[in-house]
Design an enzyme around this catalytic site. Structure first.
Site, PDB file in Angstrom:
ATOM      1  N   ARG A  19      74.578  43.037   0.605  1.00  0.00           N
ATOM      2  CA  ARG A  19      76.039  43.063   0.693  1.00  0.00           C
ATOM      3  C   ARG A  19      76.584  41.665   1.037  1.00  0.00           C
ATOM      4  O   ARG A  19      77.135  40.981   0.190  1.00  0.00           O
ATOM      5  CB  ARG A  19      76.477  44.112   1.743  1.00  0.00           C
ATOM      6  CG  ARG A  19      77.963  44.405   1.764  1.00  0.00           C
ATOM      7  CD  ARG A  19      78.822  43.386   2.454  1.00  0.00           C
ATOM      8  NE  ARG A  19      78.477  43.163   3.850  1.00  0.00           N
ATOM      9  CZ  ARG A  19      79.012  42.201   4.595  1.00  0.00           C
ATOM     10  NH1 ARG A  19      79.925  41.383   4.078  1.00  0.00           N
ATOM     11  NH2 ARG A  19      78.634  42.003   5.844  1.00  0.00           N
ATOM     12  N   ASP A  20      76.381  41.229   2.274  1.00  0.00           N
ATOM     13  CA  ASP A  20      76.951  39.941   2.695  1.00  0.00           C
ATOM     14  C   ASP A  20      76.378  38.819   1.828  1.00  0.00           C
ATOM     15  O   ASP A  20      77.083  37.874   1.461  1.00  0.00           O
ATOM     16  CB  ASP A  20      76.611  39.694   4.170  1.00  0.00           C
ATOM     17  CG  ASP A  20      77.587  38.749   4.854  1.00  0.00           C
ATOM     18  OD1 ASP A  20      78.417  38.152   4.149  1.00  0.00           O
ATOM     19  OD2 ASP A  20      77.507  38.595   6.081  1.00  0.00           O
ATOM     20  N   HIS A 214      75.513  38.623  14.445  1.00  0.00           N
ATOM     21  CA  HIS A 214      75.633  38.409  12.994  1.00  0.00           C
ATOM     22  C   HIS A 214      76.001  36.943  12.810  1.00  0.00           C
ATOM     23  O   HIS A 214      77.169  36.585  12.661  1.00  0.00           O
ATOM     24  CB  HIS A 214      76.722  39.351  12.453  1.00  0.00           C
ATOM     25  CG  HIS A 214      76.992  39.250  10.992  1.00  0.00           C
ATOM     26  ND1 HIS A 214      76.607  40.213  10.086  1.00  0.00           N
ATOM     27  CD2 HIS A 214      77.651  38.320  10.259  1.00  0.00           C
ATOM     28  CE1 HIS A 214      77.006  39.880   8.876  1.00  0.00           C
ATOM     29  NE2 HIS A 214      77.653  38.734   8.950  1.00  0.00           N
ATOM     30  N   HIS A 216      75.915  33.500  10.875  1.00  0.00           N
ATOM     31  CA  HIS A 216      75.649  32.749   9.639  1.00  0.00           C
ATOM     32  C   HIS A 216      75.002  31.415  10.013  1.00  0.00           C
ATOM     33  O   HIS A 216      75.131  30.939  11.143  1.00  0.00           O
ATOM     34  CB  HIS A 216      76.949  32.556   8.852  1.00  0.00           C
ATOM     35  CG  HIS A 216      77.407  33.815   8.168  1.00  0.00           C
ATOM     36  ND1 HIS A 216      77.409  33.965   6.801  1.00  0.00           N
ATOM     37  CD2 HIS A 216      77.839  35.001   8.666  1.00  0.00           C
ATOM     38  CE1 HIS A 216      77.847  35.183   6.496  1.00  0.00           C
ATOM     39  NE2 HIS A 216      78.110  35.835   7.609  1.00  0.00           N
ATOM     40  N   CYS A 247      80.607  34.134   2.814  1.00  0.00           N
ATOM     41  CA  CYS A 247      81.801  34.983   2.795  1.00  0.00           C
ATOM     42  C   CYS A 247      82.819  34.362   1.858  1.00  0.00           C
ATOM     43  O   CYS A 247      83.156  33.182   2.013  1.00  0.00           O
ATOM     44  CB  CYS A 247      82.385  35.135   4.195  1.00  0.00           C
ATOM     45  SG  CYS A 247      83.918  36.081   4.200  1.00  0.00           S
ATOM     46  N   ASN A 256      73.755  33.351   4.993  1.00  0.00           N
ATOM     47  CA  ASN A 256      73.450  34.026   6.252  1.00  0.00           C
ATOM     48  C   ASN A 256      72.131  33.483   6.793  1.00  0.00           C
ATOM     49  O   ASN A 256      71.351  32.875   6.066  1.00  0.00           O
ATOM     50  CB  ASN A 256      73.249  35.526   5.992  1.00  0.00           C
ATOM     51  CG  ASN A 256      74.550  36.243   5.758  1.00  0.00           C
ATOM     52  OD1 ASN A 256      75.149  36.102   4.714  1.00  0.00           O
ATOM     53  ND2 ASN A 256      74.991  36.993   6.740  1.00  0.00           N
TER      54      ASN A 256
HETATM   55  P1  HMG Z   1      95.553  45.039  -0.284  1.00  0.00           P
HETATM   56  O1  HMG Z   1      95.953  44.349  -1.555  1.00  0.00           O
HETATM   57  O2  HMG Z   1      96.311  44.718   0.960  1.00  0.00           O
HETATM   58  O3  HMG Z   1      95.461  46.623  -0.431  1.00  0.00           O
HETATM   59  O4  HMG Z   1      94.013  44.718  -0.039  1.00  0.00           O
HETATM   60  P2  HMG Z   1      96.347  47.681  -1.117  1.00  0.00           P
HETATM   61  O5  HMG Z   1      96.089  48.950  -0.370  1.00  0.00           O
HETATM   62  O6  HMG Z   1      97.760  47.189  -1.283  1.00  0.00           O
HETATM   63  O7  HMG Z   1      95.701  47.850  -2.582  1.00  0.00           O
HETATM   64  C1  HMG Z   1      95.744  46.833  -3.569  1.00  0.00           C
HETATM   65  C2  HMG Z   1      94.829  47.220  -4.721  1.00  0.00           C
HETATM   66  O8  HMG Z   1      93.476  47.305  -4.264  1.00  0.00           O
HETATM   67  C3  HMG Z   1      95.139  48.591  -5.331  1.00  0.00           C
HETATM   68  O9  HMG Z   1      94.737  48.540  -6.703  1.00  0.00           O
HETATM   69  C4  HMG Z   1      94.194  49.507  -4.598  1.00  0.00           C
HETATM   70  O10 HMG Z   1      93.872  50.671  -5.308  1.00  0.00           O
HETATM   71  C5  HMG Z   1      92.967  48.639  -4.482  1.00  0.00           C
HETATM   72  P3  HMG Z   1      95.788  48.221  -7.879  1.00  0.00           P
HETATM   73  O11 HMG Z   1      96.843  49.264  -7.733  1.00  0.00           O
HETATM   74  O12 HMG Z   1      96.286  46.807  -7.615  1.00  0.00           O
HETATM   75  O13 HMG Z   1      94.940  48.319  -9.106  1.00  0.00           O
HETATM   76  N1  HMG Z   1      92.145  49.000  -3.310  1.00  0.00           N
HETATM   77  C6  HMG Z   1      90.830  49.273  -3.387  1.00  0.00           C
HETATM   78  N2  HMG Z   1      89.958  49.331  -4.411  1.00  0.00           N
HETATM   79  C7  HMG Z   1      88.680  49.657  -4.120  1.00  0.00           C
HETATM   80  N3  HMG Z   1      88.236  49.926  -2.866  1.00  0.00           N
HETATM   81  C8  HMG Z   1      89.090  49.879  -1.842  1.00  0.00           C
HETATM   82  C9  HMG Z   1      90.447  49.562  -2.064  1.00  0.00           C
HETATM   83  N4  HMG Z   1      91.507  49.438  -1.266  1.00  0.00           N
HETATM   84  C10 HMG Z   1      92.545  49.101  -2.040  1.00  0.00           C
HETATM   85  N5  HMG Z   1      88.640  50.148  -0.599  1.00  0.00           N
HETATM   86  C11 HMG Z   1      91.826  45.199   0.861  1.00  0.00           C
HETATM   87  C12 HMG Z   1      93.339  45.218   1.113  1.00  0.00           C
HETATM   88  C13 HMG Z   1      91.139  45.367   2.201  1.00  0.00           C
HETATM   89  C14 HMG Z   1      91.473  46.316  -0.090  1.00  0.00           C
HETATM   90  C15 HMG Z   1      91.482  43.830   0.215  1.00  0.00           C
HETATM   91  O14 HMG Z   1      91.996  42.822   1.033  1.00  0.00           O
HETATM   92  C16 HMG Z   1      90.010  43.636   0.034  1.00  0.00           C
HETATM   93  O15 HMG Z   1      89.350  44.341  -0.700  1.00  0.00           O
HETATM   94  N6  HMG Z   1      89.437  42.613   0.697  1.00  0.00           N
HETATM   95  C17 HMG Z   1      88.031  42.307   0.545  1.00  0.00           C
HETATM   96  C18 HMG Z   1      87.549  41.718   1.793  1.00  0.00           C
HETATM   97  C19 HMG Z   1      86.051  41.503   1.732  1.00  0.00           C
HETATM   98  O16 HMG Z   1      85.313  42.241   1.110  1.00  0.00           O
HETATM   99  N7  HMG Z   1      85.591  40.433   2.427  1.00  0.00           N
HETATM  100  C20 HMG Z   1      84.224  40.183   2.561  1.00  0.00           C
HETATM  101  C21 HMG Z   1      83.573  41.157   3.500  1.00  0.00           C
HETATM  102  S1  HMG Z   1      83.884  40.822   5.221  1.00  0.00           S
HETATM  103  C22 HMG Z   1      82.651  39.684   5.662  1.00  0.00           C
HETATM  104  O17 HMG Z   1      81.904  39.266   4.815  1.00  0.00           O
HETATM  105  C23 HMG Z   1      82.475  39.343   7.099  1.00  0.00           C
HETATM  106  C24 HMG Z   1      81.285  40.042   7.736  1.00  0.00           C
HETATM  107  O18 HMG Z   1      80.090  39.744   7.052  1.00  0.00           O
HETATM  108  C25 HMG Z   1      81.161  39.603   9.205  1.00  0.00           C
HETATM  109  C26 HMG Z   1      81.183  38.092   9.396  1.00  0.00           C
HETATM  110  O19 HMG Z   1      80.342  37.406   8.804  1.00  0.00           O
HETATM  111  O20 HMG Z   1      82.047  37.642  10.143  1.00  0.00           O
HETATM  112  C27 HMG Z   1      81.458  41.554   7.716  1.00  0.00           C
HETATM  113 MG    MG Z   2      78.938  37.933   7.363  1.00  0.00          MG
END
Ligand code: HMG
Ligand code: MG
Length: 306
Positions: A19-20, A214, A216, A247, A256
Site C-alpha cells: 500500500r504505502d 511508522h 519513513h 507518499c 519507507n
Molecule cells: P474529496 O474530493 O474531498 O471527496 O476527497 P469527495 O467526497 O468530495 O469526493 C470526490 C470524488 O471522489 C467523488 O467522485 C467521490 O465519489 C470520490 P466523483 O463524483 O468526482 O467522480 N471518492 C472516492 N472514491 C473511491 N474511494 C473513496 C472515495 N471517496 C470519495 N473512498 C478523499 C477526499 C479522502 C477521497 C481524497 O482526498 C483522497 O482520496 N485522498 C487520497 C489520500 C491518500 O490516499 N493519501 C495517501 C495515503 S496516506 C499516507 O500515505 C500516510 C500514511 O502512510 C502515514 C504516514 O506516512 O504519515 C498512512
Molecule cells: Mg506512510
C-alpha cells in the site's frame, strides 16, 4: 513483554509495502501485487496492508484494491493467521473495503493542518468528523480499525510540528476506538532524540502498547529513530519490503523504511519477529524487478549477493 534490557522480546511487523510502497511507485499489475502479498505471507509476515480505498483520481496506483482483495478471498490465496488490511479515508472507502472483504481497515489523520488539507482535502477537525461514521459502521461490522497520524516529526509544508498536537490527535483517534495508533514520520525528517520525546509525549495520553512506529527513511534516520524508541515499550513497527514507496502528497518522501533492514536489526538485537529474512528478500527482489528499480534495502542487497 520486555526482556532484561528493557527491549521488547518480540516486535510485530506491520508490512505496508503493498500500500504505502506501491501507492507511490509506477503502477504494477494486480497479479504483481497478489504475488507480492503471497510472498510476504510466506515469509512469515502476519499483518499486511494490501490496498487503499481512496479516490482513484487522487491515487491511481491503488485503483485495483477491490480486485486485489476479491482475488485474495476468491482464489484461496489467503494464508491462515494473516490479517489483510486497507486504508479507508471515509464511509465510501469503508463500504468498498467491506464489499471486497478486508479483515481490518485504517483511518488516517494528521498532526499538521496543511498536510491534512493536501492529503485528504479537509481540516483535522473535519477529518475527525468524517471518521465518526467510519468507526460506527466498522464497529457494527466487527472490523478492527487502526489509526494513522501523519507528520509526527515534521511536515513538508509547516516544518516542525508540536508534539502536543501529535499527542492530541493520537488520543482522539484512540478514544474513537482505533485499536492501535501508528505514528507516521511521513517525510522521514525525524532524528532519534526527537522521535523518542514524541513517543513519550503520545504515551502520556495513549497506552504505549497501543502505539506503532511508522518511520519513513527519506533522510536515512529510520533505524536510529526506531532504536531510540524501542525501550519505551513500543513493539509494533510499520515498514515496507525493499523500501518501496513514499507518499504522493509529501514531496521528498522517497521510500519507507525497508522491512528487511529493520528485521535484520531486530534479530541482531535478539528480538523476535517471526519473519524469514531470506524469503522476505526474495519477495522484495521480485517486486523491485517488476518495477524495474533497485531493491531499496541494504540488507536485501547483501543477502542477495551471497
Ligand atoms: P474529496 O474530493 O474531498 O471527496 O476527497 P469527495 O467526497 O468530495 O469526493 C470526490 C470524488 O471522489 C467523488 O467522485 C467521490 O465519489 C470520490 P466523483 O463524483 O468526482 O467522480 N471518492 C472516492 N472514491 C473511491 N474511494 C473513496 C472515495 N471517496 C470519495 N473512498 C478523499 C477526499 C479522502 C477521497 C481524497 O482526498 C483522497 O482520496 N485522498 C487520497 C489520500 C491518500 O490516499 N493519501 C495517501 C495515503 S496516506 C499516507 O500515505 C500516510 C500514511 O502512510 C502515514 C504516514 O506516512 O504519515 C498512512
Ligand atoms: Mg506512510
Amino acid at each position: 513483554m520486555m526482556n532484561v534490557s528493557g527491549l521488547p522480546k518480540k516486535v510485530s511487523i506491520f508490512e505496508v509495502g503493498a500500500r504505502d510502497g506501491l501507492q507511490n511507485e509506477k503502477a504494477v499489475t494486480t497479479q504483481d501485487k497478489l504475488t507480492l502479498i503471497e510472498q510476504l505471507a510466506e515469509a512469515g509476515i502476519t499483518r499486511i496492508e494490501a490496498g487503499s480505498f481512496v479516490s482513484p483520481k487522487w491515487v491511481p496506483q491503488m485503483a485495483d484494491s477491490g480486485e486485489v482483495f476479491t482475488q485474495l478471498n476468491q482464489h484461496n490465496q489467503r494464508k491462515a493467521g494473516v490479517v489483510y488490511s486497507a486504508l479507508t479515508p471515509n464511509l465510501k472507502g469503508l463500504e468498498l473495503a467491506l464489499d471486497a472483504g478486508a479483515d481490518e481497515v485504517a483511518i488516517f489523520g494528521a498532526a499538521s493542518e496543511t498536510f491534512s488539507q493536501r492529503n485528504i482535502n479537509c481540516s483535522i477537525a473535519e477529518s475527525i468528523a468524517r471518521f465518526e461514521p467510519v468507526m460506527a459502521l466498522a464497529k457494527a461490522k466487527n472490523i478492527p480499525v487502526r489509526g494513522y497520524v501523519s507528520c509526527v516529526l515534521g511536515c513538508p509544508y509547516e516544518g516542525d510540528i508540536d508534539i502536543n498536537e501529535v499527542a492530541r490527535v493520537s488520543e482522539i483517534l484512540y478514544k474513537m476506538g482505533c485499536y492501535e495508533i501508528s505514528l507516521g514520520d511521513t517525510i522521514g525528517v525525524g532524528t532519534p532524540i526527537k522521535a523518542r520525546k514524541m513517543v513519550e509525549a503520545v504515551a502520556k495520553l495513549v497506552p504505549v502498547e497501543k502505539l506503532a512506529l511508522h518511520f519513513h527513511d527519506t533522510y536515512g534516520q529510520a533505524l536510529a529513530n526506531i532504536q531510540a524508541c524501542l525501550d519505551t515499550g513500543v513493539s509494533v513497527i510499520d515498514s515496507s519490503v525493499a523500501g518501496l514507496g513514499g507518499c504522493p502528497y509529501a514531496k521528498g518522501a522517497s521510500g519507507n523504511l525497508a522491512t528487511e533492514d529493520v528485521v535484520y536489526m531486530l534479530h541482531g538485537m535478539g528480538i523476535e519477529t517471526g519473519v524469514d529474512l531470506t524469503k522476505l528478500a526474495k519477495a522484495g527482489n521480485q517486486i523491485s524487478q517488476a518495477l524495474g528499480r533497485d531493491n531499496g534495502s541494504k540488507v536485501a542487497k547483501a543477502i542477495s549477493a551471497d
